[in-house]
Write a protein that holds these residues in place. Sequence first.
Motif, PDB file in Angstrom:
ATOM      1  N   ASN A 255       0.806  -1.145  -0.014  1.00 38.52           N
ATOM      2  CA  ASN A 255       0.034   0.040   0.021  1.00 38.52           C
ATOM      3  C   ASN A 255       0.823   1.342  -0.087  1.00 38.52           C
ATOM      4  OD1 ASN A 255      -2.757  -1.341   0.518  1.00 38.52           O
ATOM      5  ND2 ASN A 255      -1.622  -2.218   1.917  1.00 38.52           N
ATOM      6  N   ARG A 256       1.185   1.791  -1.169  1.00 39.08           N
ATOM      7  CA  ARG A 256       1.927   3.198  -1.324  1.00 39.08           C
ATOM      8  C   ARG A 256       1.268   4.148  -0.939  1.00 39.08           C
ATOM      9  NH1 ARG A 256       5.104  -1.141  -2.233  1.00 39.08           N
ATOM     10  NH2 ARG A 256       6.203  -1.090  -4.193  1.00 39.08           N
ATOM     11  N   ASN A 257      -0.066   4.602  -0.985  1.00 39.65           N
ATOM     12  CA  ASN A 257      -0.430   5.549  -0.640  1.00 39.65           C
ATOM     13  C   ASN A 257      -2.051   5.355  -0.468  1.00 39.65           C
ATOM     14  OD1 ASN A 257      -0.394   8.448   0.224  1.00 39.65           O
ATOM     15  ND2 ASN A 257      -1.163   9.043  -2.014  1.00 39.65           N
ATOM     16  N   GLY A 258      -2.348   4.467   0.453  1.00 37.28           N
ATOM     17  CA  GLY A 258      -3.848   3.765   0.536  1.00 37.28           C
ATOM     18  C   GLY A 258      -4.608   4.818   1.358  1.00 37.28           C
ATOM     19  N   ASN A 259      -5.064   6.117   0.999  1.00 39.56           N
ATOM     20  CA  ASN A 259      -5.709   6.965   1.707  1.00 39.56           C
ATOM     21  C   ASN A 259      -7.118   6.536   1.124  1.00 39.56           C
ATOM     22  OD1 ASN A 259      -7.030   8.894   2.711  1.00 39.56           O
ATOM     23  ND2 ASN A 259      -5.932  10.812   1.513  1.00 39.56           N
ATOM     24  N   ARG A 260      -8.047   5.834   2.101  1.00 41.15           N
ATOM     25  CA  ARG A 260      -9.018   5.259   1.591  1.00 41.15           C
ATOM     26  C   ARG A 260     -10.206   5.652   2.740  1.00 41.15           C
ATOM     27  NH1 ARG A 260      -5.638   0.310   0.619  1.00 41.15           N
ATOM     28  NH2 ARG A 260      -4.690   0.825  -1.353  1.00 41.15           N
ATOM     29  N   PHE A 261     -11.309   5.557   2.262  1.00 38.92           N
ATOM     30  CA  PHE A 261     -12.519   5.382   3.279  1.00 38.92           C
ATOM     31  C   PHE A 261     -13.771   4.860   2.550  1.00 38.92           C
ATOM     32  CE2 PHE A 261     -12.902   9.807   1.467  1.00 38.92           C
ATOM     33  CZ  PHE A 261     -14.378   9.744   0.954  1.00 38.92           C
ATOM     34  N   GLU A 262     -14.696   4.241   3.476  1.00 35.89           N
ATOM     35  CA  GLU A 262     -16.087   3.858   3.161  1.00 35.89           C
ATOM     36  C   GLU A 262     -16.831   4.696   4.122  1.00 35.89           C
ATOM     37  OE1 GLU A 262     -16.768  -0.218   2.109  1.00 35.89           O
ATOM     38  OE2 GLU A 262     -18.846   0.049   2.508  1.00 35.89           O
TER      39      GLU A 262
END
Lengths: 382, 382, 382, 382
Positions: A255-262
């Motif tokens: 995950n290099r830049n896993g800026n995520r949301f749900e």
Amino acid sequence: MGKAHSHAYRDVSFYFDTKAKPVLQAICGRNEEGVKEAAATMGWQSYETDWRKLIARDDIDLIDIVTPNNSHAEIAIAAAQAGKHVFCEKPLALTLEQSQRMLDAVEKNGVVHMINHNYRFAPAVQWAKKLIEEGRLGRIYHIRATYLQDWIMDPEFPLVWRLSKEVCGSGALGDLAAHSIDLARFLVGEFKEVSGIMETFIKERPIVEDSSGLSGKGSSEQKGPVEVDDASVFLARFENGAIGTFEATRFAGGNRNGNRFEINGEKGSIRWDMENMNNLDVYFHQDEDGLQGFRTINCTEEVHPYAGAYWPAAHIIGYEHTFTNLMVELMNGIDQGYSPLPNFVDGVRNQAILEAVQESAQTKQWVTLSDVFKRAEPSVKS
Amino acid sequence: MGKAHSHAYRDVSFYFDTKAKPVLQAICGRNEEGVKEAAATMGWQSYETDWRKLIARDDIDLIDIVTPNNSHAEIAIAAAQAGKHVFCEKPLALTLEQSQRMLDAVEKNGVVHMINHNYRFAPAVQWAKKLIEEGRLGRIYHIRATYLQDWIMDPEFPLVWRLSKEVCGSGALGDLAAHSIDLARFLVGEFKEVSGIMETFIKERPIVEDSSGLSGKGSSEQKGPVEVDDASVFLARFENGAIGTFEATRFAGGNRNGNRFEINGEKGSIRWDMENMNNLDVYFHQDEDGLQGFRTINCTEEVHPYAGAYWPAAHIIGYEHTFTNLMVELMNGIDQGYSPLPNFVDGVRNQAILEAVQESAQTKQWVTLSDVFKRAEPSVKS
Amino acid sequence: MGKAHSHAYRDVSFYFDTKAKPVLQAICGRNEEGVKEAAATMGWQSYETDWRKLIARDDIDLIDIVTPNNSHAEIAIAAAQAGKHVFCEKPLALTLEQSQRMLDAVEKNGVVHMINHNYRFAPAVQWAKKLIEEGRLGRIYHIRATYLQDWIMDPEFPLVWRLSKEVCGSGALGDLAAHSIDLARFLVGEFKEVSGIMETFIKERPIVEDSSGLSGKGSSEQKGPVEVDDASVFLARFENGAIGTFEATRFAGGNRNGNRFEINGEKGSIRWDMENMNNLDVYFHQDEDGLQGFRTINCTEEVHPYAGAYWPAAHIIGYEHTFTNLMVELMNGIDQGYSPLPNFVDGVRNQAILEAVQESAQTKQWVTLSDVFKRAEPSVKS
Amino acid sequence: MGKAHSHAYRDVSFYFDTKAKPVLQAICGRNEEGVKEAAATMGWQSYETDWRKLIARDDIDLIDIVTPNNSHAEIAIAAAQAGKHVFCEKPLALTLEQSQRMLDAVEKNGVVHMINHNYRFAPAVQWAKKLIEEGRLGRIYHIRATYLQDWIMDPEFPLVWRLSKEVCGSGALGDLAAHSIDLARFLVGEFKEVSGIMETFIKERPIVEDSSGLSGKGSSEQKGPVEVDDASVFLARFENGAIGTFEATRFAGGNRNGNRFEINGEKGSIRWDMENMNNLDVYFHQDEDGLQGFRTINCTEEVHPYAGAYWPAAHIIGYEHTFTNLMVELMNGIDQGYSPLPNFVDGVRNQAILEAVQESAQTKQWVTLSDVFKRAEPSVKS
């Protein structure tokens, strides 16, 4: 970060017709050779090596702070006192108290202020905001947000400044979770209480003479203690009853830049992932029976916020455009004399949450935001 | 669940050449009409309407318990005392104490026992286990596990038995998080301590006369309180230093059966999603520079556990095959006289973690597993 | 294939309440040891080693043909003449003429007939059909269909029977493209004309004594010519004005079973992929501005064809269930005396298209289906 | 397109340290108001309204042609004759003969020339090229390339210039397939022969007074014939034995900019999709048994071509960066006096393939490239 900010100042008027338009008047850096070259490459018309001189200049209206976290407060306050507008990198400061003093300064001096939570300005995130504001998701039940990176997993990666508590205040928390917190505040609402863990997996790292570089293995035999968190995870309750899980880490390989949301609401759900930042996945419960499912919307059409200024549909934009889009708001704020969101008020609230997580991790207790603000009084207003 | 279990008994010998082979001797149900029809449809050779009679029969070697949670203990203990092997649905019981009594009974009577955490038996999960055991991921840093559903989001959905604390003990926690906990214990290791939230978003629901059905809106005007959790989220520390986030909810719209996890280790990462259960996403840090990325492995080849018994590569299998695969292990255990994993020991440990989360949610404190076991003594052995 | 068919006969009554119910009366195979063991494993009550004896038996109503392609015609015609219903593997025959004789036989003898294009019976494909029939996509413009495999890419893979022109008629074309053609006929409509390429990348392969096995490298020093196509690709025009691209290959590394299609119509589009066979991706142009995008529907709900007979939503099913679902239709056909789709009429039309592609590949000309049928007269009716 | 080109000239020196650096000396447009404003917005230092005057200026070294296709030849030839380097939009011309004259002109006058197939310059595509050149895929068997759009599906969309045969030569073919052809030539090799279909689904569209705009429904009652293809699909054989399928369409609903390809070789496969342009999916057959699968590589690391000049890993870039990257090559070519790939030689070969597809669609015959070149002699050299 200076590069990303510089590019946004250069580019905003190419794409957007704001009334106020940035002029790249002067850049500042301690190393004269370096700053001179940077000015030439990036198109700044002059340079300074002492930020106090920059602030003293009459031809400067806006101070943009991209220095390490431990210098934000001093520069911002001085800039405000000199009547300059201030745009500051996140996190706003090292402590809640410091951030509150920054807010006091900009408010007292009546300057425009803004904090660089650039991810708000991805068109897909703005579109998510619009859907939520229109009630398309209904009451919000859940947010699960992660910011996963992996750039310091090698134990031989050196003790760079980003791993210094003195310079940064914290590690993954202030660097990554701060962004997730901002997105949660933007999309879900205010935090009520948190319970978290801060963990340092690699306790010692090689010391390097010049630890300014972010790449390269440590060459030194000598090791020093890592004082900041490699990972911070926490639970949250929001004022509106939603609950959230947050995870920021520099140890999530792949995950290099896993800026995520749900986010899940009573009428629908949305998902976003910075690595595919143009897309917003949306689920509507009201969709016809048998035809319900997450749809992937490429937010690159005229109708999507900021997107119309760029290219035809699905000719995607990238990371730097989050800065360009933010700059539209900053220019509008300067033109019309208000501080666009997210501003230092957001910075203070974000800092309070970071502080609550840190306290929670130390005490192994839930920490309520109202308590954090209460303890910080009288200097800090909740 | 009876249907899924029945199918596995029917199918295991079609695909696998186990020495012990199940015979569908008798099915049991309280309603004679119903159980008679079920026996005919599913191929059971006889039926009973009283489980005690079933246990008393000489031609029965194995008792399979798929009743609601509050009857597991009584049936399992009686079966063990009658010298029958026992296969029990999860969660094992309503309380840790109850589950320990079940374990005591099966151990004392020397019968084979197993608990139905079927998701372990997806070939992709078994493959993940093998990779971890071989050290391919190295030291484990993180697990983030979610089990997201959305089937009771409608406030008019009635108070069915699965929403009864008396019958089920808990809601999303025992129903969904129990699976994630089992996968985490299987793949990461033992839990050390937890801190969690349990939330009921819809506090009241329509009471229905016959609340056995799981579908259909409530017809009644009268409402009753929902006593179990709609969602449970918690943080965990593991004995080996890993940290985890867990989220189980029935309020994540658009997620019908989102049983998912990602595990990050020092050398690699894995991801799995039950909705695409044949796939395992794997990342290896040792992959060549510039060629690093999650690869999607369709675990349907000869080399993948259980997969060779089915179809050619990428002719995928489904949910029911997790039961069929598990049955191979149960048959081997019965043949060779051992209790395959996961068995009642796992059930007890799982129950302890569920209890720890519940306590943590009530007290708003971190709860350590060793304390839970200590308090439960002398009946429970940690 | 015998295994998949056998399983479907065993399973259909477990899930579906058809009036006619299959009884596994007898299985047939040339090798007595093998067929005896297969009967025991799969639950057949008796076996034969000569298919003529099977057809002669009074207790047999339905003949299921899973032999190599070059024996389909003889067996099917004999079965029909004996008054048995016939279920035949695809492709129906080696030539159009042969397939027409098969159709004549079943029609003349008034038996029920069906061809095994099982992929039609994935719930997602049935759902696609329903959407198209309801006009949800409007006029169809495009289909692009691929069936990508990779199991014979190794040049040392031996000359097994599936690579024999005498036994199979063709390679990827009859084995894989036949399925794509059936899906296109089912969902888009009748073909008008085709232009194609058939290519054999590996011209020689090791000869093996017993080439029945589909796995294992060739051990022989001797090589023989590969007479069938490794890959067939073709363009098509449909009667309704749609155009299509088709690609079937055994040389698409990493694609184990890539049976996929996308269809674009004036009002919407659909996508399907056998490797994620439960999902249907659907795009509706009428979706609100800014909210348009492909939505991923997990076709596992009550509303989706056949799906209600299985498990709760998103507890996915697999490859074998396409056979089980097909069996529902075959049983209904037998009960009510009609030949469900796809039947031998479809088989003949499919064969005509295969033949047209072959001719086109040889002559490097477009071939129209009406010409193919014309040339085949009087035996073949278009 | 002028906007994308302008931005690349502005931006290239911000990110890359090329020896030659572009100066935005003058922009040209027929409408003075428009070009004046464009110059101001985009940072051009002067403007012209007559391209001949631009070419006559001494302070101009490079002419960038973004006019409609039917003016490319005249401008390019005049520019070359004036000793200016030429960068031209694709397709190079309306006909093969025209394109060859352009090539002759630039070669005769010794100027640097390049054609704008910008998609080659996505880092992921460059990375694909490197893998292929290093033999990582081995012998190439297949390419399947699509360029799917949907912006003119509405029958009321007007007859804009892009739908004029006189102005553009063709529709989807020259606009979209030209890109796929270039990618195929770049990655697979030279085309040998093609067989194709060109289809116009909507035969008439509203005529608009000023049909320059690409958006908005037609307001006119009057309709005119659509002379160009809505969709072009074709098969191809390559010189090296690979086979390909190509599909370009403006009628694939839900596909806004689906520029995609998959290439299969004996040792591996690659997939790319412009809508996720930072990713390259790669499959290696040599990966360990059981661990084979497509891996998704986010081509944003130092090691990936051009990527190091931008942001940290997985801070993705967008469409416009393909232009910026191309500009690096153009600047290097100008500095060192060579014509970087793809140049007018590529433009001519691309044009020949477009012409072959058109001929094939008309004659319904396979058309070999050598024949196309032969017929075009003596003016055109194959």
